[in-house]
Design a protein around this motif. Structure first.
Motif: not given
Length: 623
Positions: A418, A427, A431
């Motif tokens: 990612r 964020e 994650l």
């Protein structure tokens, strides 16, 4: 290997011996040769001194060497290493104790010095396979349980189906995974190995697996040093030996080995009877003691007000276990005996997410985060360690605006890859926390070296606040790539001995004392990050101190396929950047050192008159 006897046979042998003694200490500055004693010995004295030396190096005919040592050879585990060098120093032969005695390694060292051919005949070395009987010495393990190491080696070198089970992670397990032979299968459990179609099982674990007793083939269980056993004692607890046996039994009942690990407690107990018993028994690889203040700073699941009243800390065994494991995770919470308590923790760096020992305890699952420096851009320039981290990661979160995606293409099947370019800090952290709680191995991939303008401080603060384990793998910074691509030495003797790494003042203010015009006063080599968009301001500040004809370079996408480098002088720096539309990932370099026409100055280091640790000058002018 500390004492090495050299046995020269004939005049040619004495010449080679003198050369070997003179050169070998300087050939391996990273190896402990300076602590080793190399002594000349007559062949007739070998029998008398057979037990006094770690290695014997014969220089002469192999037959003479063999006839000399034949009556003395007893056991591969105790015999010294024996090497034979032919009279003309063309071949260096490992004769005896190649693995355990270290003759093979010594052969390679000597052949390197003499520019000779190393002759190694052990089967595992010839086949490029692991030398099972050297793993414990090489990686600091202990051979704990085995059906016989010779039987295991026979199966292994003959490439019979082998199962490898590892529930921890260290340098040794990384090596085994990296060099896995085709006939070896990594299994998820010891049960899979025992009931699978294997001739040999290799286990690396601090835990005892009773099911291995049902295995009909051969096995070897290596014990890594990764646990911290914290213990508390009643005042002057005695008798010591029975108490120690009770503690050992409790550890074994929990499924772990009590030998070869760190034993830790409070410092006021270091001279008590049980501690003296542990020392005499030699069961602790290390004994560590902590003050009450140090122990009291550790949060534990089972604090005790009674313990705090007596020794000034609410926990001894659990806190000592955690501190002894470098802030690690408890595997076994406090166990109480009549006059003792104990707990067991594991160093966080030894946790293996896919087979976490910790995950066997309810609610203990956790992973690991490796912050990795990606290097300047070329996938070939990431460190060997960094690539290994990427290859085993369950999640790769990379700085997509600065790191080429090609660097992530070595990921394993099923890994999540990612880009963080469109994510804010919250964020990103969410994650990583999600994967961490699943016991995953996470790589946070930053450009260059993560510690230089890497924005990792806020991430580490999040990890610390949430008790998350992490480590940093450094990378090659873009300023180093700039030096390489510019073919420049950024430090020039007597002209420039300082490199400044900085950036211009954009939306993030610079400290007042670090304004560019103040740093420029030294006229050092300056590497300016993240500043192409404010190049006009950068040029104006630099011109306050640097001459306008100072060499500059604007380096775009260093080591990337579309790399561009533009040279010029300082008065034209802004024009160079604007005319070529340079924006992100542009390094600005300023200073006399990057002038391609700069007259070179000879360093003292390689001056023929200069004497230093590894070379004698031809006279004393440079000493």
């Amino acid at each position: 290997m500390q004492k090495i006897a050299i046995i020269p046979i004939g005049e040619a042998g004495r010449t080679t011996a003198a050369r070997l003694k003179s050169e070998i200490r300087y050939a391996f500055p990273s190896k402990p040769w300076k602590k080793r004693k190399l002594l000349l010995l007559n062949r007739s004295a070998v029998k008398e001194h057979w037990k006094d030396f770690d290695a014997f190096v014969f220089i002469g005919a192999l037959g003479i060497c063999v006839r000399t040592i034949a009556p003395l050879v007893e056991d591969k585990h105790t015999d010294p290493a024996v090497i034979c060098i032919d009279s003309f120093a063309r071949h260096v032969i490992s004769v005896l104790s190649g693995h355990i005695g270290g003759a093979n390694d010594l052969t390679h060292d000597i052949s390197s010095v003499l520019k000779s051919h190393a002759v190694i005949t052990t089967q595992s070395d010839m086949a490029g396979l692991w030398a099972l009987d050297t793993l414990e010495k090489r990686f600091g393990w202990r051979e704990w349980l085995t059906t016989g190491i010779s039987h295991c080696i026979f199966n292994f070198v003959n490439r019979r189906p082998t199962a490898l089970f590892m529930d921890i992670c260290d340098e040794g397990t990384d090596y085994l995974e990296r060099t896995l032979p085709e006939h070896v299968t990594i299994v998820d459990s010891v049960e899979d190995a025992v009931y699978g179609d294997y001739a040999l099982i290799i286990i690396v674990s601090p835990r005892y697996y009773p099911v291995v007793d049902n295995f009909e083939g051969d096995f070897v269980h290596f014990l890594p040093r990764c646990l911290s056993i914290g213990f508390g004692l009643a005042h002057q607890a005695a008798p010591a030996a029975p108490i120690l046996r009770e503690m050992q039994h409790a550890i074994a009942h929990a499924g772990f080995c009590w030998d070869y690990q760190s034993w830790c407690s409070i410092d006021v107990k270091k001279d008590e009877p049980v501690v003296r018993c542990i020392r005499r028994a030699g069961i602790g690889a290390h004994l560590k003691f902590f003050t009450a203040q140090e122990l009291a700073s550790v949060q534990v699941p089972n604090p005790s007000a009674t313990v705090e009243r007596h020794v000034g800390t609410p926990s001894v065994c659990e806190a000592a276990a955690i501190l002894g494991a470098d802030g690690g995770q408890l595997l076994v919470e406090k166990i109480k005996g009549k006059d003792w308590t104990l707990a067991i923790a594991i160093n966080p760096r030894n946790l293996r997410p896919s087979h976490s020992l910790c995950s066997r305890q309810a609610g203990c699952t956790h992973g690991h985060i490796e912050i990795v420096g990606a290097g300047p851009g070329d996938p070939d320039l990431i460190s060997v360690r960094g690539r290994r981290m990427l290859e085993k990661a369950d999640l790769i979160l990379y700085a997509g605006s600065l790191v080429p995606k090609a660097l992530t293409e070595c990921h394993k099947s099923g890994a999540v890859v990612r880009s963080s370019a469109d994510m804010n800090l919250e964020e990103q952290c969410a994650l990583m926390k999600e994967h961490y709680n699943k016991g995953h191995f996470i790589v946070r991939l930053h450009t260059g070296d993560p510690c230089i303008f890497g924005a990792i401080q806020e991430q580490m603060a999040f990890f610390d606040a949430n008790g998350m384990d992490y480590h940093i793998t450094p990378g090659i910074s873009s300023f180093l790539a700039a030096a390489a691509e510019l073919q420049s030495q950024f430090t020039i003797p007597e002209r420039c001995q300082t490199i400044i790494l900085t950036r211009g003042e954009g939306r993030t203010p610079m400290p007042e004392k670090e304004q560019l015009h103040l740093l420029a006063r030294s006229q050092s080599t300056m590497c300016i990050f993240l500043s192409a968009s404010i190049v006009d301001d950068v040029q104006r500040e630099l011109l306050q101190e640097y001459p306008e004809d100072t060499p500059v370079a604007a380096c775009y996408h260093l080591t990337w396929p579309d790399q561009k480098i533009y040279r010029g002088v300082l008065k034209d720096l802004a024009k160079i950047v604007h005319d070529n539309h340079l924006t992100l990932t542009t390094m600005l370099v300023v200073g006399e050192a990057i002038d391609p026409h700069l007259s070179p100055l000879t360093s003292r280091l390689y001056n023929k008159h200069f004497t230093h640790l590894f070379r004698q000058g031809d006279d004393e002018q440079g000493s």
